[in-house]
Motif scaffolding. Structure first.
Motif, short mmCIF file in Angstrom:
data_model
loop_
_atom_site.label_atom_id
_atom_site.label_comp_id
_atom_site.label_asym_id
_atom_site.label_seq_id
_atom_site.Cartn_x
_atom_site.Cartn_y
_atom_site.Cartn_z
N LYS A 825 0.73 -1.13 -0.02
CA LYS A 825 -0.10 -0.06 -0.12
C LYS A 825 0.90 1.22 -0.11
O LYS A 825 0.56 2.29 -0.76
CB LYS A 825 -0.85 -0.12 1.08
CG LYS A 825 -2.13 -0.95 1.15
CD LYS A 825 -2.83 -0.85 2.46
CE LYS A 825 -3.97 -2.03 2.20
NZ LYS A 825 -4.87 -2.08 3.63
N ARG A 826 1.80 1.22 0.65
CA ARG A 826 2.91 2.40 0.90
C ARG A 826 3.45 2.58 -0.54
O ARG A 826 3.74 3.91 -0.98
CB ARG A 826 3.80 2.20 1.86
CG ARG A 826 3.31 2.27 3.44
CD ARG A 826 4.49 2.60 4.43
NE ARG A 826 5.27 1.26 4.41
CZ ARG A 826 4.73 0.23 5.32
NH1 ARG A 826 3.63 0.53 6.17
NH2 ARG A 826 5.50 -0.75 5.57
N ALA A 831 4.70 5.78 -5.42
CA ALA A 831 4.81 5.28 -6.73
C ALA A 831 3.58 5.92 -7.76
O ALA A 831 4.17 6.39 -8.82
CB ALA A 831 5.05 4.07 -7.18
N VAL A 832 2.43 5.70 -7.31
CA VAL A 832 1.37 6.20 -8.32
C VAL A 832 0.61 7.16 -7.75
O VAL A 832 0.45 8.41 -8.62
CB VAL A 832 0.62 4.76 -8.20
CG1 VAL A 832 -0.63 5.31 -9.51
CG2 VAL A 832 1.25 3.67 -8.81
N GLN A 833 0.07 7.22 -6.47
CA GLN A 833 -0.82 8.35 -6.22
C GLN A 833 -0.36 9.68 -5.88
O GLN A 833 -0.74 10.61 -6.29
CB GLN A 833 -1.55 7.92 -4.69
CG GLN A 833 -2.66 6.76 -4.76
CD GLN A 833 -3.18 6.44 -3.65
OE1 GLN A 833 -2.71 5.23 -2.80
NE2 GLN A 833 -3.87 7.17 -2.89
N ASP A 834 0.84 9.77 -5.30
CA ASP A 834 1.78 11.04 -5.19
C ASP A 834 1.86 11.59 -6.51
O ASP A 834 1.47 12.80 -6.36
CB ASP A 834 3.07 10.98 -4.33
CG ASP A 834 2.74 10.68 -2.96
OD1 ASP A 834 1.48 10.80 -2.38
OD2 ASP A 834 3.51 10.25 -2.18
N PRO A 835 2.62 11.03 -7.32
CA PRO A 835 2.68 11.64 -8.81
C PRO A 835 1.49 11.99 -9.37
O PRO A 835 1.40 13.21 -10.08
CB PRO A 835 3.60 10.74 -9.67
CG PRO A 835 4.41 9.77 -8.54
CD PRO A 835 3.16 9.77 -7.42
N LEU A 836 0.41 11.31 -9.14
CA LEU A 836 -0.70 11.58 -9.97
C LEU A 836 -1.64 12.62 -9.42
O LEU A 836 -2.12 13.48 -10.29
CB LEU A 836 -1.74 10.26 -9.70
CG LEU A 836 -2.71 10.25 -10.48
CD1 LEU A 836 -2.59 10.07 -12.10
CD2 LEU A 836 -3.81 8.76 -10.03
N ALA A 837 -1.60 12.87 -7.99
CA ALA A 837 -1.99 14.03 -7.37
C ALA A 837 -1.33 15.45 -7.79
O ALA A 837 -2.16 16.40 -8.03
CB ALA A 837 -2.04 13.87 -5.67
N GLU A 838 -0.03 15.14 -7.97
CA GLU A 838 0.58 16.53 -8.22
C GLU A 838 0.33 16.85 -9.85
O GLU A 838 0.11 18.13 -10.12
CB GLU A 838 2.23 16.16 -8.22
CG GLU A 838 2.73 16.25 -7.02
CD GLU A 838 4.02 15.90 -6.78
OE1 GLU A 838 4.71 15.70 -7.80
OE2 GLU A 838 4.78 15.73 -5.62
N GLU A 839 0.17 15.89 -10.75
CA GLU A 839 -0.30 16.22 -12.10
C GLU A 839 -1.75 16.74 -12.18
O GLU A 839 -1.96 17.69 -12.87
CB GLU A 839 -0.17 14.94 -13.06
CG GLU A 839 1.35 14.46 -13.27
CD GLU A 839 1.93 15.55 -14.16
OE1 GLU A 839 1.25 15.93 -15.16
OE2 GLU A 839 3.14 15.70 -14.36
N ILE A 840 -2.56 16.12 -11.39
CA ILE A 840 -3.97 16.38 -11.59
C ILE A 840 -4.04 18.07 -10.85
O ILE A 840 -4.77 18.85 -11.53
CB ILE A 840 -4.97 15.99 -10.61
CG1 ILE A 840 -5.11 14.21 -11.25
CG2 ILE A 840 -6.15 16.06 -10.13
CD1 ILE A 840 -5.67 13.33 -10.36
N LEU A 841 -3.30 18.48 -9.93
CA LEU A 841 -3.28 19.84 -9.43
C LEU A 841 -2.59 20.74 -10.42
O LEU A 841 -3.20 22.05 -10.40
CB LEU A 841 -2.60 19.82 -7.97
CG LEU A 841 -3.09 19.07 -6.63
CD1 LEU A 841 -2.29 19.21 -5.77
CD2 LEU A 841 -4.39 20.00 -6.40
#
Length: 865
Positions: A825-826, A831-841
Motif C-alpha cells: 500500500k505504501r 509510486a502512483v498516487q503522489d505523482p498522480l495528485a501533483e499532475e492533477i493539481l
C-alpha cells in the motif's frame, strides 16, 4: 432575603395567583436572581388581554409597553444556578395589593395592577413613567379589565374539574374504545393477559407494572384486557371495570403554577375513586420525572390503601430510574415482565392484524410478505423490538404499494423527476462559457434528449392508467350499491324493483365493469391493481431505511452460503485455508448444527502483521450481515489494566459513568447480528479473558446495570501475533497439505499455552493460521488496491491503466514477508498516487482521459491519452 423564603397565596384569586406564579416562572426561565415587579408586569401584559385593555384605556399602547418591558428585563442581573427568589420590592407590591383588597376579599388582578402602578423606583417604575403612568393612574380604567373575555394563565385543577369532567380532559376510556372496535387483535399474549388478571384480583399489591423494551406490546396487553372486559370475558369482580388511560402530556401541558400537576392528579384520582375504574399510566417514569417527589408522596399512600387501582408500564431503563428515585413506591406494584415474542410468535401477530392493514391501505398482503417483514426486521432493525419493528415495516410496505397504485410507480416517478432535475441544472449552466460548463451542458442535453421520449410515453400511459383505474373503481362502487339494493328488494319482496335491478341495471353495470377491467388489463396494470404486497416490497422499504441492497436481503440462504468461499476470496487474497475453515464453521452454525446459546462461531486468527486477518473479519461481516459496518472492533491494547476491563460491561450503578453502559455489551445490544473483533487479544488483562469465557460458553453477558446482552447471533474473532516468527520461518510447502498445517498448528498451540489459559483455548471453535503472503498473492492485492484508487478518481472522470510490468514493479517494491500487504500500500501511495495528485493539481490531465502507467527501469512513467 433568604432564598428559601416564600409567601402564602391563600387569599389570592386563581387568576391573580396564576399571574404571581407566572412571574416566578419568567424569572426562573431568564435565570434572574430575584422576582421583581417588572416580571409581574411582563406576564400580565403577555397573558391577560384584559390587562392590555386597561393600559390602552390609560393611554399606553400595550405593544409599546411590552417592548419597553423587554428592554428592562434584559438589564437585570442573571444567576448561574438556582431559582429566583422574591425581592423586597415584590414583597412590598404584594402587601400593597392585599391592603387594596381589604379584609375578607380575595386579592384579584385589579388589586395587583393598582399596587403595581404605585411603583416609584426600579425597572417597573421606569416603564410606567415612560408612558406617564403614575400611582393610581390605572384605577379609573379598571372596568376595561372585565370587558375582555379572558382566562387566567395556568388554570388550576379545581377550576378544570368544575368546568367539566376531569376524566374527559385528562383520560381516555379504553373499554369504551374496545366496544367501538378501535383496537387491533392481540395475538399470542394470552399468558400475559391472564397474569395481569391474576394480579388485579390480588388482595394486596394488586397494581401491575408492565416492564419491557419499547415495542414488545405492553400497551397491546392493556388493550387486550380492555377488549376482554368489553366482551365480559373476565371474572365477575372486574366485569364492570373501566380502564382509563391517563394522558400524561395533557396533564403536564400548561402547568405553570408550581404544584399544579399534583393538583390535577388529585382531581384525577378523586374522579377515579368515584367510579369503578382502573387508571393506566404509560411510561410511568416520565410522569414522575416531570413532577418530582410530591407525586411519590401522593401516590404511595393511595396505592397502599387501595384507594386507587392502577396499572402502569415502563421500560427496564425507566424501572431503574424509578428504583433510584424511590424504591418504596415500586414495592406497591407487582412487576410483570413482558418479553419480546419469538419470530414465530411475531408472524402470528402480523397475520392476525394484516386484515386491518389491508382494509386501511386497500391492498392484499401476501403471507411471504408477513414472514419477510418479521425475518428482515429482526435481522436489520435491531434498535426496535419485535413485533413493533415488523409491524412498522409491513405498514410502510403496504403504504408504498398504495402510493404506486394511486400515484406514480417508482420507475415513472424517478424518470419524470430526473428530467425535471436535468432541466433545472441546464438553466443554471445556460450562460456559462468555460470548457467544463460547456461539456457538462452537452452531457445534460444528451441525457434529456434520451429521456424525454420515454417520459412522454410514460405520461400517456399514466393518464390512461389513472382513467382506467378511476372508471374501474367507480363502477365497482356502483355495483356494490346495486347489490345492496338487490338484497333489500328481496327482503321487502318488491318484485318490480327486483326485476329492474336483475334484468336492466345490474347487467348494464356488469357490462361496463368488464370493459373497464379489459382496459386495465390492456394498460398492463393487472398486477398493480391487485395490490398484492410481496416480500420484495418489504425489502424495498427496508432498503430505504438501511441502504442495504434488496438483492442481498432476498438472496436465498442456501445459495449464499454455498458461494461463501468465492465471495470471501475475492477480498482476502492468499488465505484459502483460512477462508475455508471460517466458511465451514459458519455453514455448520447456519444449518443448526451448533449450540443455539453460543455465538455462531468463535475463531482465533494467528499470523504475521498485514496478511489479512482484519480484512477477513470485515469481509465476513459484509457477507453475513450485508454491511461491513456490522463489525465491532476492540483493540485489546486499551484493556491492559485491570480497571480498564470493567469498561467492557460498564460501571455499576452509583459509580462514575454508570449511565454510559459497557463498550462490548452496548455494541451487541445495538447490533445483535454482528462480527466482534478483538484485536491483539494476548495484550488484554486476565479479567478480559474471564468475561470472554462467559461469552464463548453461554453466549450472554450482564452489564453493570443488570441488563443482559445476547451474543448468540454474533461471530467472535480474536487476532494475535503469537507465533508470527515461527510462521514466517515455516517452509511454504507445509501450508500446501493438511498434515503440514496440522503440524504447524500443534507447534503454535504450545506457544499459545504460554499466553492463554487452557480453559479459554478449549472454548474457541477453531484456531486459524494465516500464511505469509507470496509475490503471487501481492499481485492479486495490487488489482484490488488499484480498483479502490480508480473509484477515488471517478469524480474527476479519470481512468487508470497500469501495465503488467508496472504492477510487478509495485509487487517487488512492496514485498516484505514480515509485514504482509502494508508495504505494498505504501509503494502504491509513493509510486502512483503522489505523482498522480501533483499532475492533477497542475492541470496535467483533462476530464475523461485515461492515465497509462508503465515502468522505465527503476522509475514509473505516466502517459496521458
Amino acid at each position: 432575603m433568604p432564598a428559601e423564603q416564600t409567601i402564602q397565596l391563600e387569599r389570592y384569586a386563581s387568576d391573580a395567583k396564576a399571574l404571581v406564579a407566572a412571574a416566578q416562572t419568567l424569572a426562573d426561565e431568564r435565570k434572574h436572581v430575584q422576582v421583581e415587579p417588572i416580571h409581574l408586569l411582563a406576564r400580565a401584559l403577555d397573558r391577560d388581554r384584559g390587562v392590555a385593555a386597561v393600559f390602552k384605556a390609560a393611554g399606553a399602547e400595550p405593544t409599546d409597553v411590552v417592548a419597553e418591558v423587554e428592554a428592562q428585563l434584559g438589564k437585570l442581573t442573571k444567576a448561574s444556578t438556582g431559582l429566583a427568589y422574591l425581592s423586597s420590592a415584590m414583597l412590598s407590591l404584594l402587601t400593597r395589593a392585599e391592603k387594596e383588597a381589604g379584609a375578607g376579599t380575595a386579592v384579584g388582578v385589579e388589586h395587583l395592577l393598582n399596587a403595581l402602578s404605585q411603583e416609584i423606583r426600579g425597572p417597573a417604575a421606569v416603564v410606567l413613567q415612560a408612558f406617564a403612568l403614575g400611582p393610581g393612574s390605572l384605577r379609573p380604567h379598571m372596568a376595561a379589565l372585565k370587558s375582555v373575555p379572558r382566562e387566567a394563565p395556568g388554570t388550576s385543577a379545581a377550576s378544570a374539574a368544575t368546568g367539566g369532567d376531569v376524566l374527559q380532559k385528562f383520560a381516555i376510556d379504553l373499554v369504551a374504545r374496545a366496544k367501538e372496535g378501535a383496537f387491533d387483535p392481540v395475538i399470542g399474549r394470552d399468558t400475559d393477559v391472564r397474569r395481569l388478571l391474576q394480579i388485579l384480583e390480588r388482595r394486596q399489591k394488586n397494581h401491575p407494572l408492565l416492564v419491557g423494551e419499547p415495542g414488545v406490546g405492553k400497551t397491546a396487553i392493556v388493550s387486550a384486557l380492555a377488549m376482554r372486559i368489553a366482551t365480559a370475558d373476565v371474572p365477575q369482580n372486574l366485569a364492570n371495570l373501566a380502564i382509563l388511560e391517563l394522558q400524561v402530556g395533557q396533564l403536564l401541558a400548561g402547568a405553570r403554577l408550581r404544584g399544579e400537576v399534583e393538583d390535577r392528579l388529585k382531581a384525577v384520582f378523586a374522579a377515579v375513586q368515584a367510579r369503578d375504574a382502573l387508571l393506566y399510566i404509560s411510561s410511568l417514569e416520565s410522569l414522575l420525572g416531570q413532577s418530582g417527589s410530591a407525586v411519590f408522596d401522593l401516590l404511595k399512600p393511595m396505592l397502599a390503601r387501595g384507594e386507587v387501582r392502577m396499572v402502569a408500564s415502563t421500560t427496564p431503563e425507566g424501572l431503574r430510574k424509578l428504583n433510584d428515585k424511590d424504591a418504596s413506591l415500586l414495592r406497591q406494584f407487582t412487576l410483570l415482565t413482558i418479553e419480546p415474542p419469538t419470530p414465530e410468535g411475531a408472524i402470528e401477530v402480523l397475520r392476525g392484524i394484516a386484515t386491518r392493514f389491508e382494509k386501511h391501505h386497500k391492498v392484499q398482503i401476501g403471507d411471504p410478505a408477513i414472514v419477510a417483514a418479521v425475518r428482515l426486521a429482526k435481522r436489520y432493525v435491531q434498535e426496535h423490538a419485535l413485533p413493533d419493528s415488523a409491524i412498522d415495516l409491513l405498514d410502510e410496505a403496504s403504504a408504498r404499494k398504495r402510493v404506486e397504485i394511486d400515484g406514480l410507480p417508482a420507475h415513472m416517478d424517478d424518470a419524470i423527476r430526473r428530467v425535471a432535475s436535468l432541466k433545472a441544472q441546464l438553466s443554471g449552466l445556460e450562460n456559462d462559457a468555460d470548457a467544463m460548463s460547456v461539456k457538462t451542458r452537452d452531457r445534460i442535453q444528451k441525457e434529456i434528449a434520451e429521456l424525454e421520449p420515454t417520459v412522454a410515453e410514460m405520461r400517456v400511459k399514466l393518464d390512461s392508467r389513472r382513467g382506467a383505474l378511476a372508471a374501474q373503481t367507480a363502477l365497482r362502487e356502483e355495483m356494490a350499491k346495486l347489490q345492496a339494493q338487490l338484497e333489500q328488494a328481496r327482503k321487502e319482496q318488491n318484485f318490480a324493483k327486483l326485476g329492474e335491478l336483475e334484468h336492466v341495471q345490474i347487467p348494464d353495470v356488469r357490462r361496463r365493469l368488464e370493459a373497464a377491467d379489459a382496459a386495465v388489463d390492456k394498460a398492463g396494470l393487472k398486477d398493480s391493481v391487485s395490490g398484492i404486497v410481496t416480500e420484495e416490497d418489504v425489502a424495498l422499504v427496508l432498503g430505504d431505511w438501511t441502504g442495504i441492497p434488496v438483492a442481498k436481503m432476498l438472496e436465498g440462504e442456501s445459495e449464499k452460503l454455498l458461494k461463501m468461499e468465492e465471495r470471501l476470496t475475492a477480498r482476502v487474497i492468499g488465505q484459502t485455508e483460512a477462508v475455508k475453515a471460517v466458511s465451514k464453521a459458519v455453514r455448520r452454525g447456519r444449518v443448526g448444527l451448533r449450540d443455539p446459546g453460543k455465538p455462531i462461531g468463535s475463531f482465533l486468527f494467528l499470523g504475521p502483521s498485514g496478511v489479512g486477518k482484519t480484512e477477513l473479519a470485515k469481509a465476513l461481516a459484509e457477507f453475513l450481515f450485508d454491511d461491513e459496518q456490522s463489525m465491532t472492533r476492540l483493540d485489546m491494547s486499551e484493556f491492559m489494566e485491570k480497571h480498564m476491563a470493567q469498561r467492557l460491561v460498564g460501571a455499576p450503578p452509583g459509580y462514575v459513568d454508570s449511565e454510559e453502559g459497557g463498550f462490548l455489551t452496548e455494541a451487541v445490544r445495538r447490533r445483535p447480528y454482528s462480527v466482534l473483533l478483538f484485536d491483539e487479544v494476548e495484550k488484554a488483562h486476565s479479567d478480559v479473558f474471564n468475561l470472554l469465557l462467559q461469552v464463548l460458553d453461554d453466549g450472554r453477558l450482564t452489564d453493570g446495570r443488570g441488563r443482559t446482552a445476547d451474543f448468540s447471533n454474533t461471530v467472535v474473532i480474536m487476532t494475535s501475533n503469537i507465533g508470527s516468527q515461527r510462521i514466517l520461518e515455516t517452509d511454504p510447502k507445509l501450508f500446501e497439505s493438511e498434515e503440514g498445517r496440522e503440524a504447524l498448528r500443534d507447534v503454535l498451540h504450545e506457544e499459545l499455552r504460554n499466553f492463554l489459559r487452557p480453559e479459554f483455548l478449549n472454548r474457541i471453535d477453531d484456531v486459524i493460521v494465516f500464511r505469509p503472503l507470496s509475490k503471487g498473492d501481492l499481485r492479486g492485492i495490487v488489482d484490488i488496491q488499484l480498483r479502490r484508487l480508480e473509484k477515488l478518481m471517478t469524480d474527476r472522470e479519470l481512468k487508470l491503466d497500469l501495465s503488467e510490468g508496472a504492477k510487478m514493479a509495485l509487487v517487488e517494491r512492496g514485498y516484505e514477508p514480515a509485514f504482509g500487504a502494508r508495504p505494498l500500500k505504501r509503494a502504491i501511495l509513493k509510486a502512483v498516487q503522489d505523482p498522480l495528485a501533483e499532475e492533477i493539481l497542475a492541470g496535467g490531465y483533462a476530464t475523461g482521459s485515461t492515465v497509462h502507467v508503465d515502468v522505465d527501469g527503476d522509475s514509473f512513467k505516466f502517459i496521458k491519452k
